[in-house]
Design an enzyme around this catalytic site. Structure first.
Site, mmCIF file in Angstrom:
data_model
loop_
_atom_site.group_PDB
_atom_site.id
_atom_site.type_symbol
_atom_site.label_atom_id
_atom_site.label_comp_id
_atom_site.label_asym_id
_atom_site.label_seq_id
_atom_site.Cartn_x
_atom_site.Cartn_y
_atom_site.Cartn_z
ATOM 1 N N ASN A 20 1.112 -1.441 -0.045
ATOM 2 C CA ASN A 20 -0.344 -0.022 -0.230
ATOM 3 C C ASN A 20 1.390 1.069 -0.477
ATOM 4 O OD1 ASN A 20 -1.493 1.690 0.525
ATOM 5 N ND2 ASN A 20 -2.379 1.327 2.343
ATOM 6 N N ARG A 103 -2.716 -1.813 -3.368
ATOM 7 C CA ARG A 103 -3.262 -1.280 -3.472
ATOM 8 C C ARG A 103 -3.530 -0.238 -3.606
ATOM 9 N NH1 ARG A 103 -5.184 3.106 0.880
ATOM 10 N NH2 ARG A 103 -7.434 3.185 1.027
ATOM 11 N N HIS A 192 -12.938 3.623 0.184
ATOM 12 C CA HIS A 192 -12.732 2.390 1.006
ATOM 13 C C HIS A 192 -13.483 0.951 0.294
ATOM 14 C CE1 HIS A 192 -12.796 5.498 3.894
ATOM 15 N NE2 HIS A 192 -11.662 4.877 4.185
ATOM 16 N N ARG A 253 -10.671 16.125 7.150
ATOM 17 C CA ARG A 253 -11.697 16.186 5.995
ATOM 18 C C ARG A 253 -13.124 17.364 6.331
ATOM 19 N NH1 ARG A 253 -10.059 10.919 3.105
ATOM 20 N NH2 ARG A 253 -8.643 10.744 4.597
ATOM 21 N N GLU A 397 -8.283 -5.015 4.709
ATOM 22 C CA GLU A 397 -8.076 -4.695 3.448
ATOM 23 C C GLU A 397 -6.751 -5.899 2.652
ATOM 24 O OE1 GLU A 397 -8.373 -1.195 4.812
ATOM 25 O OE2 GLU A 397 -9.574 -0.482 3.286
#
Ligand code: ADP
Length: 413
Positions: A20, A103, A192, A253, A397
């Site tokens: 990743n 990823r 996601h 965010r 993941e």
């Protein structure tokens, strides 16, 4: 296809490296796919910055290497050297790594599943840079480095957006002139996806029902946060949008807000597009709400529960937005059978789970306060008689990436 010669020794020994690669970090895990165990894993942090370091974990031991890391290729080389190291390593030859799973954040409309990365895929990834200028370039850098350093291993791309490619038009289009979708592909992509996919499948397993017969709302709530409505196994709506900025209140965010605020603030504060984008992406969320106190929900929760009003408001807003989305997605699916919490906050914060669920009693949902005490473990936390089941499902993941990589590598034979 000669890349696959090495697999002939038997898929039983298949070892897959999952990478990743972010803007200043490279996370990795090496899987033995015989039993899906993680042989080792770690992170190279602060790539190209002062204080860069590799943290490697193997057999519950942690090793730190503070050699400066100038770029992603150097970072990956360090990782590979560590994997081969006599003391910290777990392999004796690079040839033991049969494939690499990457990823990739943004697959645009091009990718609705994982793929073998060949020239055409690299080109498509580059074309998608405009859609994810912060995320895709470091992903590509990681792939280029892995192709150079492991030329014999097939490289597989697994996309955060892929699971959401089943969204219907009415959910993915924005009500702006259609020409902007046609010209620039401005639409909801969602992110996601690998996590929402994994968690919905685990939740169905835990409930002993096929995912195809369930309406599940998966709440991936960590630093970045998103919610997905998973109907009969497919993503039908999701809170992140064109970029990972939309939807929930996050660490830094803003999530949903009136888009007119953007131009209003630009005018009032004389801000460039980069400046306003930085404010909304990096200076907002609970960090902005607490005047820069913290973007970490542990800090926010601690101070809020000690009585700090500013943190309490940020925490309430964070939880309230989640509850609001769950209500919306229950309507999207004309009902909901299960709600699954995952990621840093979802897996570890009984407070947020309780607060969110307190808004949802009208659905016949009840959580068991003792069971809700669980942290980081698969668990059903609703009461026996709750009409909607509530679950905690730690996400994984990397495992999805490793499984997809294995599937593609096997299909190449
Ligand atoms: P990301 O992958 O988006 O960086 P994570 O899924 O790792 O995020 O989640 C990180 C967030 O989870 C942080 O805000 C952290 O404070 C929060 N978190 C971790 N443990 C707890 C806890 N026990 N209580 C509340 N929040 C927690």
């Amino acid at each position: 296809m000669d890349q696959l010669g090495k697999l002939d020794g038997g898929v039983g020994t298949l070892k897959i490296l999952v990478i990743n690669s972010g803007s200043s970090s490279l996370k990795y895990q090496l899987f033995n796919m015989e039993d899906e165990s993680v042989l080792c894993g770690g992170i190279v942090e602060r790539i190209s910055l002062k204080g860069s370091r590799l943290i490697h974990k193997v057999n519950s031991k942690k090793y730190v290497d503070e050699t400066p890391v100038k770029d992603h290729k150097v970072a990956l080389k360090m990782v590979l050297d560590t994997l081969l190291d006599a003391e910290k390593g777990v392999i004796t030859s690079m040839e033991e790594i049969n494939a690499v799973g990457h990823r990739v954040v943004h697959g645009g409309e091009t990718f609705s599943g994982s793929v073998l990365i060949e020239e055409d895929v690299m080109k498509a990834l580059e074309d998608n840079i405009e859609l994810a200028p912060l995320h895709n370039p470091p992903n590509i850098t990681g792939i280029v480095a892995a192709k150079e350093l492991l030329p014999n291993a097939p490289q597989i791309g697994v996309f955060d957006t892929a699971f959401h490619q089943t969204l219907p038009e009415k959910a993915y289009l924005y009500a702006i002139p259609m020409k902007y979708y046609e010209k620039y592909k401005v639409r909801r992509y969602g992110f996601h996806g690998t996590s929402h996919f994994y968690v919905s499948r685990r939740a169905a397993k835990m409930l002993g029902k096929p995912v195809e017969k369930l309406r599940i709302i998966t709440c991936h709530i960590g630093n970045g946060a998103s919610i997905t409505a998973v109907k009969n196994g497919k993503s039908v709506d999701t809170s992140m949008g064109f970029t990972p900025l939309e939807g929930l209140v996050m660490g830094t965010r803003c999530g949903d807000m009136d888009p007119a605020i953007v131009t209003f603030l630009q005018e009032k504060e004389n801000l460039s597009t980069k400046e306003i984008s930085d404010i909304l992406n990096k200076k907002s969320g609970v960090y902005g709400l607490t005047n820069g106190f913290s973007s970490d929900m542990r800090d926010i929760e601690d101070t809020a529960l000690k009585g700090d009003k500013v943190s309490k408001l940020a925490l309430d807003m964070y939880d309230y937005r989640i509850a609001k989305y769950i209500g919306a997605y229950a309507a999207v699916m004309n009902g909901v059978d299960a709600i699954a919490f995952t990621a840093g906050v979802g897996e570890n914060s009984p407070h947020t789970r309780k607060d969110v669920c307190s808004h949802l009693e009208f659905l016949g949902l009840k959580i068991d306060s003792e069971k809700n005490g669980v942290r980081g473990k698969e668990s059903i936390i609703s009461t026996e008689d709750s009409k909607v089941k509530v679950l905690v499902v730690p996400t994984n993941e990397e495992l999805v990436i490793a499984r997809d990589t294995k599937k593609i590598v096997e299909s190449m034979k």
